[in-house]
Motif scaffolding. Structure first.
Motif, mmCIF file in Angstrom:
data_model
loop_
_atom_site.group_PDB
_atom_site.id
_atom_site.type_symbol
_atom_site.label_atom_id
_atom_site.label_comp_id
_atom_site.label_asym_id
_atom_site.label_seq_id
_atom_site.Cartn_x
_atom_site.Cartn_y
_atom_site.Cartn_z
ATOM 1 N N PRO A 88 0.806 -1.203 0.090
ATOM 2 C CA PRO A 88 -0.195 0.170 0.035
ATOM 3 C C PRO A 88 0.695 1.195 -0.017
ATOM 4 O O PRO A 88 1.796 1.442 0.840
ATOM 5 C CB PRO A 88 -0.794 -0.083 1.256
ATOM 6 C CG PRO A 88 -0.669 -1.426 1.759
ATOM 7 C CD PRO A 88 0.646 -2.235 1.215
ATOM 8 N N VAL A 89 0.532 2.133 -0.646
ATOM 9 C CA VAL A 89 1.150 3.714 -0.840
ATOM 10 C C VAL A 89 0.151 4.704 -0.862
ATOM 11 O O VAL A 89 -0.901 4.455 -1.253
ATOM 12 C CB VAL A 89 2.015 3.561 -2.245
ATOM 13 C CG1 VAL A 89 3.467 2.391 -1.890
ATOM 14 C CG2 VAL A 89 1.650 3.233 -3.428
ATOM 15 N N VAL A 90 0.408 5.966 -0.953
ATOM 16 C CA VAL A 90 -0.491 7.075 -1.013
ATOM 17 C C VAL A 90 -0.311 7.266 -2.373
ATOM 18 O O VAL A 90 0.668 7.554 -2.974
ATOM 19 C CB VAL A 90 0.332 8.089 0.124
ATOM 20 C CG1 VAL A 90 -0.476 9.520 -0.235
ATOM 21 C CG2 VAL A 90 0.436 7.798 1.406
ATOM 22 N N ALA A 93 -11.864 2.660 -6.786
ATOM 23 C CA ALA A 93 -10.516 1.892 -6.565
ATOM 24 C C ALA A 93 -10.730 1.412 -5.077
ATOM 25 O O ALA A 93 -11.226 1.743 -4.134
ATOM 26 C CB ALA A 93 -9.479 2.908 -6.439
ATOM 27 N N ASN A 94 -9.857 0.210 -5.006
ATOM 28 C CA ASN A 94 -10.127 -0.628 -3.779
ATOM 29 C C ASN A 94 -8.808 0.095 -2.724
ATOM 30 O O ASN A 94 -7.395 -0.320 -2.811
ATOM 31 C CB ASN A 94 -9.607 -1.823 -3.910
ATOM 32 C CG ASN A 94 -9.857 -2.978 -2.582
ATOM 33 O OD1 ASN A 94 -10.505 -2.201 -1.657
ATOM 34 N ND2 ASN A 94 -9.501 -3.936 -2.690
ATOM 35 N N GLY A 95 -9.218 1.061 -1.938
ATOM 36 C CA GLY A 95 -8.098 1.444 -0.887
ATOM 37 C C GLY A 95 -9.022 2.254 0.254
ATOM 38 O O GLY A 95 -10.253 1.878 0.564
ATOM 39 N N ASN A 96 -8.350 2.913 1.174
ATOM 40 C CA ASN A 96 -8.804 3.623 2.289
ATOM 41 C C ASN A 96 -8.156 4.867 2.616
ATOM 42 O O ASN A 96 -6.973 5.253 2.143
ATOM 43 C CB ASN A 96 -8.707 2.649 3.691
ATOM 44 C CG ASN A 96 -7.349 1.994 3.783
ATOM 45 O OD1 ASN A 96 -6.462 3.054 4.003
ATOM 46 N ND2 ASN A 96 -7.098 0.886 3.379
ATOM 47 N N ALA A 97 -8.672 5.829 3.403
ATOM 48 C CA ALA A 97 -8.041 7.189 3.647
ATOM 49 C C ALA A 97 -7.623 7.159 5.329
ATOM 50 O O ALA A 97 -8.551 6.734 6.015
ATOM 51 C CB ALA A 97 -9.282 8.098 3.215
ATOM 52 N N THR A 98 -6.756 8.215 5.546
ATOM 53 C CA THR A 98 -6.670 8.359 6.859
ATOM 54 C C THR A 98 -6.675 10.037 6.729
ATOM 55 O O THR A 98 -6.050 10.662 6.028
ATOM 56 C CB THR A 98 -5.161 7.795 7.272
ATOM 57 O OG1 THR A 98 -4.024 8.358 6.281
ATOM 58 C CG2 THR A 98 -5.095 6.336 7.249
ATOM 59 N N TYR A 100 -5.084 9.225 0.342
ATOM 60 C CA TYR A 100 -5.674 7.806 0.238
ATOM 61 C C TYR A 100 -4.629 6.710 0.077
ATOM 62 O O TYR A 100 -3.664 7.141 -0.651
ATOM 63 C CB TYR A 100 -6.597 8.030 -1.197
ATOM 64 C CG TYR A 100 -7.480 6.909 -1.258
ATOM 65 C CD1 TYR A 100 -8.783 7.042 -0.554
ATOM 66 C CD2 TYR A 100 -7.027 5.814 -2.267
ATOM 67 C CE1 TYR A 100 -9.843 5.973 -0.896
ATOM 68 C CE2 TYR A 100 -8.066 4.902 -2.475
ATOM 69 C CZ TYR A 100 -9.281 4.916 -2.040
ATOM 70 O OH TYR A 100 -10.145 3.934 -2.030
ATOM 71 N N HIS A 101 -4.919 5.696 0.570
ATOM 72 C CA HIS A 101 -3.799 4.418 0.539
ATOM 73 C C HIS A 101 -4.654 3.514 -0.317
ATOM 74 O O HIS A 101 -5.670 3.156 -0.241
ATOM 75 C CB HIS A 101 -3.306 4.072 1.781
ATOM 76 C CG HIS A 101 -2.801 5.053 2.745
ATOM 77 N ND1 HIS A 101 -1.354 5.323 2.769
ATOM 78 C CD2 HIS A 101 -3.319 6.252 3.484
ATOM 79 C CE1 HIS A 101 -1.038 5.970 3.777
ATOM 80 N NE2 HIS A 101 -2.216 6.758 3.921
ATOM 81 N N MET A 102 -3.660 2.591 -1.130
ATOM 82 C CA MET A 102 -4.016 1.678 -1.656
ATOM 83 C C MET A 102 -2.772 0.925 -2.479
ATOM 84 O O MET A 102 -1.757 1.311 -2.558
ATOM 85 C CB MET A 102 -4.935 1.850 -3.088
ATOM 86 C CG MET A 102 -4.504 2.636 -4.038
ATOM 87 S SD MET A 102 -5.552 3.294 -5.298
ATOM 88 C CE MET A 102 -5.701 1.454 -6.134
ATOM 89 N N VAL A 103 -2.932 -0.254 -2.658
ATOM 90 C CA VAL A 103 -2.083 -1.382 -3.641
ATOM 91 C C VAL A 103 -2.224 -1.002 -5.051
ATOM 92 O O VAL A 103 -3.378 -1.563 -5.582
ATOM 93 C CB VAL A 103 -2.107 -2.695 -3.223
ATOM 94 C CG1 VAL A 103 -1.104 -3.561 -3.993
ATOM 95 C CG2 VAL A 103 -2.017 -2.903 -1.771
ATOM 96 N N PRO A 104 -1.439 -0.112 -5.509
ATOM 97 C CA PRO A 104 -1.579 -0.024 -7.011
ATOM 98 C C PRO A 104 -1.415 -0.948 -8.116
ATOM 99 O O PRO A 104 -0.396 -1.646 -7.922
ATOM 100 C CB PRO A 104 -0.571 1.201 -7.205
ATOM 101 C CG PRO A 104 0.421 1.206 -6.281
ATOM 102 C CD PRO A 104 -0.298 0.488 -5.175
#
Length: 529
Positions: free
Chosen positions: A167-169, A190-195, A212-216
């Motif tokens: 996971p990256v920003v 997209a399949n990710g989440n936010a902090t 927003y973080h996700m595995v690109p």
């Protein structure tokens, strides 16, 4: 025993008195809350002037002594900022708002001792209390909350990343120097989440930052991503549409092979399609055998075969490269033997269809001829045997009442008569009616028995259907029967049906008479016995 009862009564009295005291306090608090009228909340931006109103609505039976405005910050102690007594001038003690606060109107009065604060700051936010000193009820107060607003500066941006497994920003959104703190949300497939984190800003403001973080993956490149910022100073939430930027090696696909490359086929094409981030620069073609056929021409990502031969029976490979990596795809070609020339396929199909139509036309024509021939044969033959001949012939005179008569060779008049059948294969019956359901025996001069009846409508219609050629053929057959089977000594019988009194078929038979060599006139369809 009496003493014990007295103790219980004394305890109950205390309890009742306590309850009455609590009720009185609550009643007084409710009354005081209703007597001092203030605005629950006041909004303001830095640099503006705010007016904090206060009034004592019903002073009946109450003496108003003094009013005091108290400031209570969110994190701090109470501070008196303005005091008014009718016997003294207004007083403004030391406070964060000293020099910017004053009673209004001036001079003030106890009935409505409102204040105003000029050039408000973000630090002026907090609780402001308008408190009355009264007699005999004591102090009564009302509370106003001053809310300082600061419109934030909102922004959003994409973070370019490479496809990977961690996971990256991939995007960042900020709301800077807002008051109160802004609310940030994300909208995407997209399949990710936010902090989201907050930090203090200038002049008691708040800065909100969301990532927003996700595995690109390569499939995520170009997907839509929106940052939505909601704040109290905005009429509606502010949205920032973005597109994910995921760098990945080229994805390659070779198209154009239809599995129908045969010897002699010309101008077939393979196209190398590639997608990547960053975009690939060039495409390289090669074969698994290492040698490119002489009939192949390459232009960028297009491979053209001028003429297919056995050398093209190989595997073509397309490789595409960008800064991230290399992608490739391949197609194995199977050269087939020559088949039907595609240019003549239309002519062949047309010839086949034309042949089928011709066959159908011939079959229809044969069916019509067979049907016509069968109907004509039914006009010549009766129902009783394979060699029967039907004739319609009449006499020169009107038929008698009994329906019988003898035809003369030169007789004229109406040729009304029944239908007779001559049967060559029977020794007992020479002439017979075509339809054998009315039998009228007749014997003349030792001749065979003759049966007569009225011709049916089918017989007349079938006779009318004969064309000229068929009539000529029939005349020739009649002449053969006349000269081969007769010596001229036998008479011709002509009988008219007894029920043909109105000469219904006479007109038809009159047209059937024919002159003979000896000068007589006989019927063309008469049977000679």
């Amino acid at each position: 025993m009496a003493r014990h009862d007295a103790q219980i009564w004394h305890a109950c009295s205390k309890m009742i008195g306590l309850l009455c005291l609590v009720a009185s306090i609550l009643r007084q608090h409710g009354v005081s809350g209703q007597r001092v009228k203030v605005e629950p909340e006041v909004l303001s931006y830095p640099g503006q002037t705010v007016n904090l109103r206060c009034a004592f609505t019903d002073a009946t039976g109450i003496q108003l002594t003094m009013v005091t405005w108290i400031y209570e910050p969110k994190d701090g102690d109470r501070i008196n900022i303005a005091v008014f007594h009718p016997n003294f001038d207004p007083n403004y003690p030391d406070s964060p708002v000293k020099g910017r606060v004053s009673f209004t109107p001036s001079p003030p009065n106890l009935a409505s001792p409102s204040i105003e604060i000029s050039n408000v700051r973000m630090t002026d936010e907090g609780k402001y209390i308008c408190e009355y000193a009264t007699y005999p009820r004591g102090n009564e107060q009302g509370i106003t909350y001053l809310v300082m607003l600061a419109k934030p500066q909102n922004s959003a941006s994409i973070v370019t990343v490479e496809a990977g497994t961690n996971p990256v920003v991939v995007a960042r959104c900020e709301s800077v120097d807002g008051r109160p703190a802004a609310q940030i949300s994300w909208v995407t497939t997209a399949n990710g989440n936010a902090t989201t984190v907050s930090k203090p800003g200038a002049n008691n403001t708040v800065t909100m930052t969301s990532e927003y973080h996700m595995v690109p993956t390569a499939a995520d490149n170009g997907k839509d991503l929106s940052c939505v910022v909601a704040h109290r100073t905005q009429v509606k939430p502010e949205s920032f549409p973005l597109k994910l930027a995921v760098q990945h090696a080229p994805e390659v696909t070779v198209v154009g092979y239809d599995n129908n490359w045969y010897v002699g086929r010309t101008h077939v094409v393979l196209t190398c399609l590639a997608s990547g981030n960053p975009p690939p620069l060039t495409a390289q073609w090669k074969t698994m055998s290492g040698e490119m056929p002489d009939t192949v021409q390459i232009t960028d990502n297009v491979l053209k075969v001028l003429k297919v031969d056995s050398a093209v029976n190989t595997t073509f490979v397309c490789e595409v490269e960008n800064r991230i990596g290399t992608g490739k795809d391949q197609v194995t070609v199977f050269v087939r033997e020559p088949s039907v020339n595609p240019s003549n396929a239309g002519m062949v199909a047309g010839a086949v269809i034309g042949s089928l139509l011709a066959l159908l036309l011939v079959a229809a024509l044969i069916a019509v001829l067979v049907t016509r021939s069968r109907r004509q044969r039914q006009g010549y033959r009766g129902n009783g045997g394979s060699d029967m001949k039907t004739r319609i012939f009449g006499g020169g005179k009107k038929a008698s009442k009994n329906g019988t008569g003898v035809g003369a060779g030169s007789g004229g008049g109406n040729n009304n008569g029944p239908v007779y059948v001559y049967n060559d294969g029977s020794s007992h019956q020479g002439l017979g009616e075509k339809n054998n359901h009315h039998h009228q025996p007749l014997t003349m001069g030792g001749r065979p028995e003759v049966v007569a009846t009225t011709p049916t409508a089918q017989d007349i219609l079938l006779s009318n259907e004969l064309d000229d050629a068929e009539r000529r053929k029939f005349d020739e057959l009649e002449k053969e029967e006349r000269y081969d089977h007769f010596s001229g000594g036998a008479p011709i019988l002509q009988l008219r049906p007894p029920h043909d009194q109105d000469d219904m078929i006479g007109d038809y038979l009159d047209d059937d008479m024919e002159s003979q060599r000896d000068g007589s006139v006989i019927s063309r369809t008469a049977v000679y016995v």
